[in-house]
Design a protein around this motif. Structure first.
Motif, mmCIF file in Angstrom:
data_model
loop_
_atom_site.group_PDB
_atom_site.id
_atom_site.type_symbol
_atom_site.label_atom_id
_atom_site.label_comp_id
_atom_site.label_asym_id
_atom_site.label_seq_id
_atom_site.Cartn_x
_atom_site.Cartn_y
_atom_site.Cartn_z
ATOM 1 N N ALA A 183 0.838 -1.199 0.000
ATOM 2 C CA ALA A 183 0.000 0.000 0.000
ATOM 3 C C ALA A 183 0.871 1.247 0.000
ATOM 4 O O ALA A 183 0.584 2.217 -0.715
ATOM 5 C CB ALA A 183 -0.929 -0.012 1.213
ATOM 6 N N LEU A 184 1.950 1.229 0.768
ATOM 7 C CA LEU A 184 2.854 2.379 0.783
ATOM 8 C C LEU A 184 3.531 2.558 -0.575
ATOM 9 O O LEU A 184 3.709 3.676 -1.044
ATOM 10 C CB LEU A 184 3.914 2.196 1.876
ATOM 11 C CG LEU A 184 3.416 2.273 3.318
ATOM 12 C CD1 LEU A 184 4.527 1.896 4.282
ATOM 13 C CD2 LEU A 184 2.879 3.656 3.620
ATOM 14 N N ALA A 185 3.896 1.451 -1.204
ATOM 15 C CA ALA A 185 4.526 1.530 -2.521
ATOM 16 C C ALA A 185 3.558 2.096 -3.547
ATOM 17 O O ALA A 185 3.944 2.866 -4.419
ATOM 18 C CB ALA A 185 5.015 0.149 -2.935
ATOM 19 N N ASN B 117 2.023 9.158 -6.675
ATOM 20 C CA ASN B 117 2.391 10.529 -6.373
ATOM 21 C C ASN B 117 3.856 10.759 -6.747
ATOM 22 O O ASN B 117 4.743 10.654 -5.907
ATOM 23 C CB ASN B 117 2.153 10.824 -4.881
ATOM 24 C CG ASN B 117 2.349 12.292 -4.554
ATOM 25 O OD1 ASN B 117 2.647 13.095 -5.430
ATOM 26 N ND2 ASN B 117 2.192 12.633 -3.295
ATOM 27 N N PRO B 118 4.128 11.082 -8.014
ATOM 28 C CA PRO B 118 5.521 11.279 -8.428
ATOM 29 C C PRO B 118 6.172 12.485 -7.747
ATOM 30 O O PRO B 118 7.378 12.530 -7.601
ATOM 31 C CB PRO B 118 5.437 11.471 -9.934
ATOM 32 C CG PRO B 118 4.026 11.855 -10.201
ATOM 33 C CD PRO B 118 3.200 11.271 -9.100
ATOM 34 N N ASN B 119 5.379 13.452 -7.316
ATOM 35 C CA ASN B 119 5.951 14.610 -6.632
ATOM 36 C C ASN B 119 6.598 14.216 -5.313
ATOM 37 O O ASN B 119 7.603 14.804 -4.903
ATOM 38 C CB ASN B 119 4.883 15.679 -6.390
ATOM 39 C CG ASN B 119 4.449 16.331 -7.685
ATOM 40 O OD1 ASN B 119 5.221 16.404 -8.635
ATOM 41 N ND2 ASN B 119 3.212 16.786 -7.745
ATOM 42 N N ALA B 120 6.043 13.224 -4.633
ATOM 43 C CA ALA B 120 6.633 12.762 -3.372
ATOM 44 C C ALA B 120 8.008 12.161 -3.632
ATOM 45 O O ALA B 120 8.959 12.405 -2.879
ATOM 46 C CB ALA B 120 5.718 11.745 -2.704
ATOM 47 N N ASN C 22 9.971 12.917 -6.133
ATOM 48 C CA ASN C 22 10.852 14.026 -6.496
ATOM 49 C C ASN C 22 11.315 14.793 -5.266
ATOM 50 O O ASN C 22 12.478 15.177 -5.162
ATOM 51 C CB ASN C 22 10.145 14.973 -7.469
ATOM 52 C CG ASN C 22 9.962 14.364 -8.835
ATOM 53 O OD1 ASN C 22 10.672 13.431 -9.200
ATOM 54 N ND2 ASN C 22 9.009 14.882 -9.585
ATOM 55 N N ARG C 23 10.395 15.020 -4.329
ATOM 56 C CA ARG C 23 10.767 15.722 -3.099
ATOM 57 C C ARG C 23 11.770 14.913 -2.284
ATOM 58 O O ARG C 23 12.715 15.461 -1.728
ATOM 59 C CB ARG C 23 9.531 16.033 -2.259
ATOM 60 C CG ARG C 23 8.772 17.258 -2.742
ATOM 61 C CD ARG C 23 7.763 17.726 -1.701
ATOM 62 N NE ARG C 23 6.726 16.719 -1.455
ATOM 63 C CZ ARG C 23 5.587 16.616 -2.131
ATOM 64 N NH1 ARG C 23 5.327 17.470 -3.109
ATOM 65 N NH2 ARG C 23 4.703 15.689 -1.844
ATOM 66 N N ALA C 24 11.573 13.599 -2.230
ATOM 67 C CA ALA C 24 12.501 12.740 -1.494
ATOM 68 C C ALA C 24 13.890 12.784 -2.123
ATOM 69 O O ALA C 24 14.895 12.886 -1.413
ATOM 70 C CB ALA C 24 11.973 11.310 -1.451
ATOM 71 N N MET C 25 13.945 12.732 -3.456
ATOM 72 C CA MET C 25 15.244 12.798 -4.129
ATOM 73 C C MET C 25 15.901 14.160 -3.922
ATOM 74 O O MET C 25 17.108 14.257 -3.741
ATOM 75 C CB MET C 25 15.086 12.494 -5.613
ATOM 76 C CG MET C 25 14.847 11.022 -5.890
ATOM 77 S SD MET C 25 14.912 10.604 -7.630
ATOM 78 C CE MET C 25 13.308 11.172 -8.175
ATOM 79 N N GLU C 26 15.113 15.217 -3.944
ATOM 80 C CA GLU C 26 15.651 16.558 -3.725
ATOM 81 C C GLU C 26 16.208 16.691 -2.313
ATOM 82 O O GLU C 26 17.298 17.235 -2.112
ATOM 83 C CB GLU C 26 14.560 17.608 -3.956
ATOM 84 C CG GLU C 26 15.037 19.033 -3.755
ATOM 85 C CD GLU C 26 13.924 20.057 -3.932
ATOM 86 O OE1 GLU C 26 14.229 21.251 -3.836
ATOM 87 O OE2 GLU C 26 12.766 19.664 -4.154
#
Length: 85
Positions: free
Chosen positions: A17-19, A25-28, A30-34
């Motif tokens: 479910a978390l995956a 949500n690709p923005n999440a 992107n934020r994690a990578m940033e």
């Protein structure tokens, strides 16, 4: 023992479910990578500053002359009679 098994099953059920939330949500992502990128940059900057400080300390220690304590040492204020070259 049963609670440990139950907790493991709950975690196993929650992981897909978390995956799925991350995939929708690709923005999440992107934020994690940033955030990870910023943390790596800060760590690198801190390491660089630490290394530079260590080099400065080593350079200062190497440039400090050892005191002349040998048998031919002159007392302070006594010159050799030779004026700088």
């Amino acid at each position: 023992m049963r609670t440990l098994l139950l907790a493991g099953l709950c975690l196993a059920a929650a992981t897909p479910a978390l995956a799925q939330v991350q995939q929708t949500n690709p923005n999440a992502a992107n934020r994690a990578m940033e955030t990870n990128s910023q943390l790596r940059g800060l760590r690198q900057e801190q390491t660089t500053q630490s290394d530079m400080l260590r080099m400065d300390i080593q350079r200062n220690q190497a440039a400090t002359p050892a005191p002349n304590t040998g048998p031919n040492a002159l007392p302070p204020g006594t010159g050799t009679g030779v004026i700088g070259r």
